[in-house]
Design a protein around this motif. Structure first.
Motif, PDB file in Angstrom:
ATOM      1  N   LYS A 172     112.940  69.392  85.859  1.00 11.93           N
ATOM      2  CA  LYS A 172     111.839  68.328  86.001  1.00 11.93           C
ATOM      3  C   LYS A 172     111.728  67.630  87.245  1.00 11.93           C
ATOM      4  O   LYS A 172     110.604  67.457  87.625  1.00 11.93           O
ATOM      5  N   SER A 173     112.848  67.106  87.881  1.00 14.97           N
ATOM      6  CA  SER A 173     112.600  66.346  89.153  1.00 14.97           C
ATOM      7  C   SER A 173     112.008  67.353  90.102  1.00 14.97           C
ATOM      8  O   SER A 173     111.185  66.890  90.885  1.00 14.97           O
ATOM      9  N   TRP A 174     112.389  68.472  90.119  1.00 15.25           N
ATOM     10  CA  TRP A 174     111.851  69.520  91.063  1.00 15.25           C
ATOM     11  C   TRP A 174     110.385  69.767  90.924  1.00 15.25           C
ATOM     12  O   TRP A 174     109.610  69.761  91.747  1.00 15.25           O
ATOM     13  N   LEU A 175     109.900  69.679  89.836  1.00 15.34           N
ATOM     14  CA  LEU A 175     108.646  70.010  89.429  1.00 15.34           C
ATOM     15  C   LEU A 175     107.568  68.784  89.889  1.00 15.34           C
ATOM     16  O   LEU A 175     106.320  68.923  90.525  1.00 15.34           O
ATOM     17  N   PHE A 176     108.146  67.683  89.488  1.00 17.82           N
ATOM     18  CA  PHE A 176     107.367  66.461  90.109  1.00 17.82           C
ATOM     19  C   PHE A 176     107.465  66.292  91.404  1.00 17.82           C
ATOM     20  O   PHE A 176     106.475  65.809  92.044  1.00 17.82           O
ATOM     21  N   GLN A 177     108.422  66.759  92.031  1.00 17.48           N
ATOM     22  CA  GLN A 177     108.269  67.030  93.593  1.00 17.48           C
ATOM     23  C   GLN A 177     107.339  67.864  94.376  1.00 17.48           C
ATOM     24  O   GLN A 177     106.688  67.508  95.127  1.00 17.48           O
ATOM     25  N   VAL A 178     107.339  68.945  93.440  1.00 16.99           N
ATOM     26  CA  VAL A 178     106.254  69.821  93.927  1.00 16.99           C
ATOM     27  C   VAL A 178     104.858  69.332  93.726  1.00 16.99           C
ATOM     28  O   VAL A 178     103.968  69.589  94.426  1.00 16.99           O
ATOM     29  N   ALA A 179     104.609  68.731  92.724  1.00 16.22           N
ATOM     30  CA  ALA A 179     103.256  68.079  92.358  1.00 16.22           C
ATOM     31  C   ALA A 179     102.892  67.112  93.253  1.00 16.22           C
ATOM     32  O   ALA A 179     101.827  66.913  93.794  1.00 16.22           O
ATOM     33  N   ASN A 180     104.061  66.192  93.507  1.00 17.28           N
ATOM     34  CA  ASN A 180     103.953  65.066  94.670  1.00 17.28           C
ATOM     35  C   ASN A 180     103.609  65.814  95.927  1.00 17.28           C
ATOM     36  O   ASN A 180     102.557  65.267  96.584  1.00 17.28           O
ATOM     37  N   ASN A 181     104.350  66.721  96.238  1.00 21.22           N
ATOM     38  CA  ASN A 181     103.939  67.337  97.714  1.00 21.22           C
ATOM     39  C   ASN A 181     102.394  68.061  97.607  1.00 21.22           C
ATOM     40  O   ASN A 181     101.911  67.926  98.590  1.00 21.22           O
ATOM     41  N   ALA A 182     102.253  68.581  96.443  1.00 16.62           N
ATOM     42  CA  ALA A 182     100.703  69.046  96.312  1.00 16.62           C
ATOM     43  C   ALA A 182      99.691  67.994  96.379  1.00 16.62           C
ATOM     44  O   ALA A 182      98.529  68.195  97.174  1.00 16.62           O
ATOM     45  N   ILE A 183      99.833  66.773  95.943  1.00 12.85           N
ATOM     46  CA  ILE A 183      99.109  65.798  96.070  1.00 12.85           C
ATOM     47  C   ILE A 183      98.988  65.336  97.584  1.00 12.85           C
ATOM     48  O   ILE A 183      97.985  65.182  98.232  1.00 12.85           O
ATOM     49  N   ILE A 184     100.201  65.234  98.021  1.00  7.16           N
ATOM     50  CA  ILE A 184      99.813  64.858  99.626  1.00  7.16           C
ATOM     51  C   ILE A 184      99.352  65.715 100.362  1.00  7.16           C
ATOM     52  O   ILE A 184      98.378  65.465 101.145  1.00  7.16           O
ATOM     53  N   ASP A 185      99.520  67.146 100.065  1.00  3.69           N
ATOM     54  CA  ASP A 185      98.616  68.226 101.056  1.00  3.69           C
ATOM     55  C   ASP A 185      97.395  68.321 100.508  1.00  3.69           C
ATOM     56  O   ASP A 185      96.442  68.141 101.579  1.00  3.69           O
ATOM     57  N   PHE A 186      97.139  67.947  99.319  1.00  3.49           N
ATOM     58  CA  PHE A 186      95.598  67.664  99.134  1.00  3.49           C
ATOM     59  C   PHE A 186      94.850  66.575  99.916  1.00  3.49           C
ATOM     60  O   PHE A 186      93.879  66.774 100.371  1.00  3.49           O
ATOM     61  N   TYR A 187      95.398  65.410  99.917  1.00  4.98           N
ATOM     62  CA  TYR A 187      95.071  64.325 100.563  1.00  4.98           C
ATOM     63  C   TYR A 187      94.950  64.528 102.219  1.00  4.98           C
ATOM     64  O   TYR A 187      93.829  64.363 102.763  1.00  4.98           O
ATOM     65  N   ARG A 188      95.876  65.003 102.756  1.00  3.17           N
ATOM     66  CA  ARG A 188      96.193  65.609 104.248  1.00  3.17           C
ATOM     67  C   ARG A 188      94.520  66.428 104.426  1.00  3.17           C
ATOM     68  O   ARG A 188      94.038  66.408 105.393  1.00  3.17           O
ATOM     69  N   LYS A 189      94.446  67.195 103.631  1.00  6.47           N
ATOM     70  CA  LYS A 189      93.354  68.491 103.809  1.00  6.47           C
ATOM     71  C   LYS A 189      91.975  67.604 103.564  1.00  6.47           C
ATOM     72  O   LYS A 189      91.158  67.909 104.394  1.00  6.47           O
ATOM     73  N   GLN A 190      92.012  66.585 102.840  1.00  5.60           N
ATOM     74  CA  GLN A 190      90.573  65.977 102.789  1.00  5.60           C
ATOM     75  C   GLN A 190      90.555  65.400 103.875  1.00  5.60           C
ATOM     76  O   GLN A 190      89.298  64.924 104.453  1.00  5.60           O
ATOM     77  N   GLY A 191      91.468  64.462 104.393  1.00  4.73           N
ATOM     78  CA  GLY A 191      91.372  63.916 105.689  1.00  4.73           C
ATOM     79  C   GLY A 191      90.913  64.614 106.905  1.00  4.73           C
ATOM     80  O   GLY A 191      90.246  63.930 107.785  1.00  4.73           O
ATOM     81  N   ARG A 192      91.226  65.869 107.259  1.00  6.18           N
ATOM     82  CA  ARG A 192      90.762  66.860 108.066  1.00  6.18           C
ATOM     83  C   ARG A 192      89.255  67.330 107.941  1.00  6.18           C
ATOM     84  O   ARG A 192      88.932  67.875 108.888  1.00  6.18           O
ATOM     85  N   GLN A 193      88.968  67.196 106.742  1.00  2.50           N
ATOM     86  CA  GLN A 193      87.431  67.752 106.471  1.00  2.50           C
ATOM     87  C   GLN A 193      86.444  66.786 107.172  1.00  2.50           C
ATOM     88  O   GLN A 193      87.020  65.594 107.572  1.00  2.50           O
ATOM     89  N   ARG A 194      85.238  67.173 107.422  1.00  2.00           N
ATOM     90  CA  ARG A 194      84.414  66.149 108.032  1.00  2.00           C
ATOM     91  C   ARG A 194      84.101  64.860 107.203  1.00  2.00           C
ATOM     92  O   ARG A 194      84.250  65.084 106.106  1.00  2.00           O
ATOM     93  N   LEU A 195      83.663  64.228 107.929  1.00  2.12           N
ATOM     94  CA  LEU A 195      83.260  62.929 107.454  1.00  2.12           C
ATOM     95  C   LEU A 195      81.861  62.814 106.396  1.00  2.12           C
ATOM     96  O   LEU A 195      81.168  63.597 106.948  1.00  2.12           O
ATOM     97  N   VAL A 196      82.051  62.327 105.354  1.00  7.93           N
ATOM     98  CA  VAL A 196      80.932  62.330 104.486  1.00  7.93           C
ATOM     99  C   VAL A 196      79.935  61.433 104.827  1.00  7.93           C
ATOM    100  O   VAL A 196      80.253  60.272 105.076  1.00  7.93           O
ATOM    101  N   GLU A 197      78.620  61.650 104.836  1.00  2.13           N
ATOM    102  CA  GLU A 197      77.615  60.711 105.140  1.00  2.13           C
ATOM    103  C   GLU A 197      76.469  60.797 104.135  1.00  2.13           C
ATOM    104  O   GLU A 197      76.192  61.501 103.383  1.00  2.13           O
TER     105      GLU A 197
END
Length: 180
Positions: free
Chosen positions: A53-78
């Protein structure tokens, strides 16, 4: 310990966790799929089944972090791509029309900070550097200012939330709210 059993037991909890941290339902589904794939490919690395259980939630948390990092690298929305500029009748978009007057009702420093971050899309880290404050301090200030903003909204509107705390509907109070 097989994937089907694990997924059957923890899927809904993981989905709720992802929903709490990511607002777009399609993104939540994508992240949930990523967690499933990682579970399938890396499950053999788990030596102690009581830690799944803790491993799964750590994987999910890392997926969220990666998701937002990827969002930050995308172009600015205007312009018309901004969420608050969309012409949609959803509850969120209706309330977003009132965002600026509510922000302007906050103390000047909070209003400037939330305008830069929430309206203009400036990152908190960048804003902290410009203001010469620690990033962690600014994050606390942003959270406090968001709470103040919510209180202003609550003075004018009654909100209906679902079981997960997501906004479903609102109704303007018959009080003398003049912000929107």
């Amino acid at each position: 310990m097989n994937v089907e059993h694990i997924w059957g037991e923890y899927r809904s909890s993981l989905q709720a966790f992802l929903r709490k941290n990511v607002s777009n339902a399609a993104d939540v589904d994508d992240l949930l799929q990523e967690v499933l794939i990682k579970t399938y490919t890396h499950m053999k690395t788990i030596k102690d089944p009581s830690q799944i259980k803790s491993w799964l939630f750590q994987v999910a948390n890392n997926a969220i972090i990666d998701f937002y990092r990827k969002q930050g690298r995308q172009r600015l929305v205007e312009g018309e791509e901004l969420w608050h500029a969309e012409d949609d009748s959803s509850v969120h978009n209706e309330l977003s029309q009132c965002l600026t007057p509510f922000i302007q009702a906050l103390p000047e420093g909070e209003a400037q900070m939330l305008t830069a971050i929430e309206i203009n899309g400036e990152s908190q880290k960048s804003y902290a550097e410009k203001q010469g404050v620690k990033y962690s301090t600014l994050k606390s200030r942003v959270n406090k200012s968001r709470e103040h903003l919510l209180e202003l909204y609550k003075e004018c509107c009654d909100f209906t939330l679902d079981a997960n705390g997501n906004l479903m509907d609102y109704e303007q109070k018959p009080s003398s709210c003049n912000k929107c």
